[in-house]
Design a protein around this motif. Structure first.
Motif, PDB file in Angstrom:
ATOM      1  N   ASN A  68      47.495  31.468   4.341  1.00  0.00           N
ATOM      2  CA  ASN A  68      47.593  32.670   3.506  1.00  0.00           C
ATOM      3  C   ASN A  68      49.030  33.045   3.184  1.00  0.00           C
ATOM      4  O   ASN A  68      49.283  33.853   2.287  1.00  0.00           O
ATOM      5  CB  ASN A  68      46.856  33.855   4.147  1.00  0.00           C
ATOM      6  N   ILE A  69      49.986  32.429   3.860  1.00  0.00           N
ATOM      7  CA  ILE A  69      51.383  32.648   3.510  1.00  0.00           C
ATOM      8  C   ILE A  69      51.674  32.154   2.094  1.00  0.00           C
ATOM      9  O   ILE A  69      52.549  32.681   1.402  1.00  0.00           O
ATOM     10  CB  ILE A  69      52.314  31.970   4.542  1.00  0.00           C
ATOM     11  N   GLY A  70      50.902  31.129   1.651  1.00  0.00           N
ATOM     12  CA  GLY A  70      51.059  30.643   0.278  1.00  0.00           C
ATOM     13  C   GLY A  70      50.608  31.678  -0.744  1.00  0.00           C
ATOM     14  O   GLY A  70      51.231  31.847  -1.798  1.00  0.00           O
ATOM     15  N   ASN A  71      49.510  32.390  -0.423  1.00  0.00           N
ATOM     16  CA  ASN A  71      49.053  33.468  -1.304  1.00  0.00           C
ATOM     17  C   ASN A  71      50.013  34.648  -1.267  1.00  0.00           C
ATOM     18  O   ASN A  71      50.283  35.292  -2.297  1.00  0.00           O
ATOM     19  CB  ASN A  71      47.655  33.930  -0.879  1.00  0.00           C
ATOM     20  N   GLY A 192      41.813  32.095  -1.662  1.00  0.00           N
ATOM     21  CA  GLY A 192      42.283  32.559  -2.970  1.00  0.00           C
ATOM     22  C   GLY A 192      41.470  33.731  -3.490  1.00  0.00           C
ATOM     23  O   GLY A 192      42.011  34.704  -4.015  1.00  0.00           O
ATOM     24  N   LEU A 193      40.135  33.631  -3.336  1.00  0.00           N
ATOM     25  CA  LEU A 193      39.271  34.734  -3.769  1.00  0.00           C
ATOM     26  C   LEU A 193      39.536  35.990  -2.955  1.00  0.00           C
ATOM     27  O   LEU A 193      39.634  37.104  -3.500  1.00  0.00           O
ATOM     28  CB  LEU A 193      37.795  34.330  -3.619  1.00  0.00           C
ATOM     29  N   LEU A 194      39.644  35.816  -1.621  1.00  0.00           N
ATOM     30  CA  LEU A 194      39.862  36.965  -0.754  1.00  0.00           C
ATOM     31  C   LEU A 194      41.208  37.617  -1.041  1.00  0.00           C
ATOM     32  O   LEU A 194      41.316  38.847  -1.113  1.00  0.00           O
ATOM     33  CB  LEU A 194      39.776  36.519   0.713  1.00  0.00           C
ATOM     34  N   ALA A 195      42.240  36.785  -1.213  1.00  0.00           N
ATOM     35  CA  ALA A 195      43.570  37.329  -1.497  1.00  0.00           C
ATOM     36  C   ALA A 195      43.591  38.086  -2.818  1.00  0.00           C
ATOM     37  O   ALA A 195      44.170  39.170  -2.916  1.00  0.00           O
ATOM     38  CB  ALA A 195      44.601  36.206  -1.510  1.00  0.00           C
ATOM     39  N   SER A 196      42.938  37.509  -3.843  1.00  0.00           N
ATOM     40  CA  SER A 196      42.914  38.195  -5.139  1.00  0.00           C
ATOM     41  C   SER A 196      42.157  39.506  -5.042  1.00  0.00           C
ATOM     42  O   SER A 196      42.530  40.510  -5.659  1.00  0.00           O
ATOM     43  CB  SER A 196      42.287  37.293  -6.209  1.00  0.00           C
ATOM     44  N   GLY A 197      41.064  39.548  -4.249  1.00  0.00           N
ATOM     45  CA  GLY A 197      40.320  40.784  -4.059  1.00  0.00           C
ATOM     46  C   GLY A 197      41.119  41.816  -3.292  1.00  0.00           C
ATOM     47  O   GLY A 197      41.142  43.006  -3.658  1.00  0.00           O
ATOM     48  N   ILE A 198      41.809  41.390  -2.234  1.00  0.00           N
ATOM     49  CA  ILE A 198      42.608  42.317  -1.427  1.00  0.00           C
ATOM     50  C   ILE A 198      43.736  42.917  -2.255  1.00  0.00           C
ATOM     51  O   ILE A 198      44.041  44.117  -2.151  1.00  0.00           O
ATOM     52  CB  ILE A 198      43.170  41.595  -0.181  1.00  0.00           C
TER      53      ILE A 198
END
Length: 499
Positions: A68-71, A192-198
């Protein structure tokens, strides 16, 4: 399975049975083990439903908490911490330094303490560290939490692989490994989906922007770890959800494949640990996994960055979402190829076949700057990369004998894979942007290396098996004690390499 349903024979047609009714075979035994296929299928399905979901969820968030560091990078992580030059690459490397150092020790500890305690414990640890990442303010603090994250995560992939080898036959194991390792590409998609939602939220508690990613995902990981303390069991014999007959059958069917062994779980000793790590198949497969992981981990850490260079005009949320489809394709093939491997009980040919598609993908990256071509290349690469995780671990597990040797063989394979991960952190350099010729050229070379090494090893395995066919096992084993025979592991004259 009742005792009457078990069959075992020695040269003289006799079997040694202990007071519990389970069969103990001496080193000169030639067991003719039988289980009704329908009964075994029901047992296998029961194990699938009780064991695989928990470890899959733990590994999903293990990989999310790592990648998740990439996101966070494209959501302001670098800017807020004042990272410049190669600072981001250094943070990725620090994670792999501790990951590599603690890989084998963690798997040995997993055997010593038992997977039912060790896997939930380290999951709780890396969940807490992921949560702490939300509160770092500079490079030094970020480096500290990344080192600790690598220390706790080091035991997950080898630990789960070793844990599943206690429940499944050789041919079955690769597909079950795939059922949890598929969470690596799914972590890319779901992450990616979770990061975009957060990132659509204003804040989570007192934190905002990229920090919300670490808070939410860290809390989820800690919750899953606490639940897994209740759901994981060390081995079939301690599984409360199996009947006494099923426990006996579960252990007997695994023991039946282990040449010269009298128990599923042997006592740990240095000789077997060393044999597990020095098996020619372990060493060669570990090299293959190293080369493969240069690409796998590079894709995990830099996919958002690569997508941003392909679609620079898209919004931040859309750039996150563009990382999802290639991972979905990768997840599909991560299940399909090990499923075929299970049915035909072969693994080496899949190590060979994975390389050409990856090579084509990186040739496309090097040959074109067209966004559609480069984005299409990510699908080819993802489709062929992730399957090597379960197949390589299944291969090293299939080509040693004892439980102890299996723990060290898997530990070495994953450790070498993460040496590849360390290399990957320096494969995509900021000075090489936006087309990353160095990174793409490196990955083309590593996939070519996989093709060469895997092909040569297949020829060697067939050659050595023919040599072993000419050996007289009775003469070689004459005068040896049961313990001495068990210590032979893959050096046992009746052992054959399993391609």
């Amino acid at each position: 399975m009742a005792p009457s349903e078990k069959k075992a024979s020695l040269d003289g047609g006799k079997a040694a049975t202990n007071t519990s009714g389970s069969i103990n075979l001496r080193h000169d035994d030639a067991p003719a083990f039988y289980i009704d296929p329908k009964v075994e299928a029901r047992l296998r399905l029961k194990i699938d439903f009780m064991v695989v979901p928990t470890v899959s969820l733990l590994y999903l968030f293990c990989f999310i908490d790592r990648a998740n560091i990439g996101n966070a990078k494209i959501a302001g992580f670098e800017k807020d911490l004042g990272l410049t030059g190669y600072d981001y690459n250094a943070l990725l490397s620090i994670f792999y330094i501790s990951y590599i150092i603690f890989e084998i020790p963690s798997n040995i500890a997993c055997k010593y303490f038992g997977p039912g305690w060790w896997l939930p414990g380290i999951s709780l640890g890396f969940g807490a560290i992921s949560l702490a990442t939300a509160f770092v303010d500079n490079f030094a603090q970020a480096a500290g939490v990344r080192f600790l994250l690598g220390m706790f995560e080091a035991g997950m992939l080898p630990g789960i692989s070793y844990y599943l080898s206690r429940f499944y036959r050789r041919s079955e194991l690769t597909f079950r490994l795939a059922l949890f390792i598929v969470m690596a590409p799914m972590a890319g998609a779901f992450g990616g989906l979770l990061a975009s939602g957060i990132l659509t939220l204003d804040r989570v508690g007192s934190v905002t922007s990229w920090r919300m990613i670490f808070v939410v995902e860290g809390i989820i990981t800690c919750g899953l770890a606490l639940i897994s303390f209740l759901t994981l069991t060390d081995r079939p014999a301690s599984a409360r959800w199996l009947t006494p007959e099923e426990r006996e059958m579960a252990e007997a069917r695994v023991r039946a494949e282990r040449v010269g062994q009298t128990a599923v779980l042997d006592h740990m000793d240095k000789k077997k640990l060393w044999l597990g790590m020095t098996s020619p198949v372990t060493l060669s497969t570990s090299l293959i996994f190293l080369l493969n992981n240069v690409t796998v981990q590079g894709l995990a850490f830099f996919a958002p960055t690569i997508v941003r260079t392909i679609y620079p005009r898209e919004t931040l949320v859309m750039q996150q979402l563009y990382t999802v489809p290639p991972y979905v394709v990768g997840g599909f093939f991560t299940l399909l190829l090990p499923l075929i491997s299970w049915k035909i009980d072969r693994r080496q040919i899949f190590l060979i076949a994975s390389a050409p598609l990856t090579m084509v993908g990186y040739i496309m990256f090097l040959a074109s700057v067209n966004p559609s071509v480069r984005y299409g290349a990510t699908f080819l690469i993802a489709a062929s990369l992730f399957c090597l995780g379960p197949i390589s671990n299944g291969q090293v597990s299939a080509n040693v004998v004892s439980d102890t040797a299996r723990s060290s063989a898997i530990g070495l394979n994953v450790m070498m894979g993460n040496v590849g991960g360390l290399i990957s952190t320096w494969s995509f350099l900021p000075t090489d942007a936006p087309n990353y010729h160095i990174g793409n050229g490196l990955n083309l070379a590593t996939s070519g290396g996989v093709l060469i090494v895997a092909t040569l090893v297949l020829f060697w395995m067939n050659y050595d098996n023919k040599k072993r066919d000419g050996r007289n096992s009775e003469e070689e084993l004459a005068g040896m004690t049961v313990e001495e025979v068990q210590d032979l592991d893959w050096k046992h004259p009746d052992f054959r390499w399993k391609p």
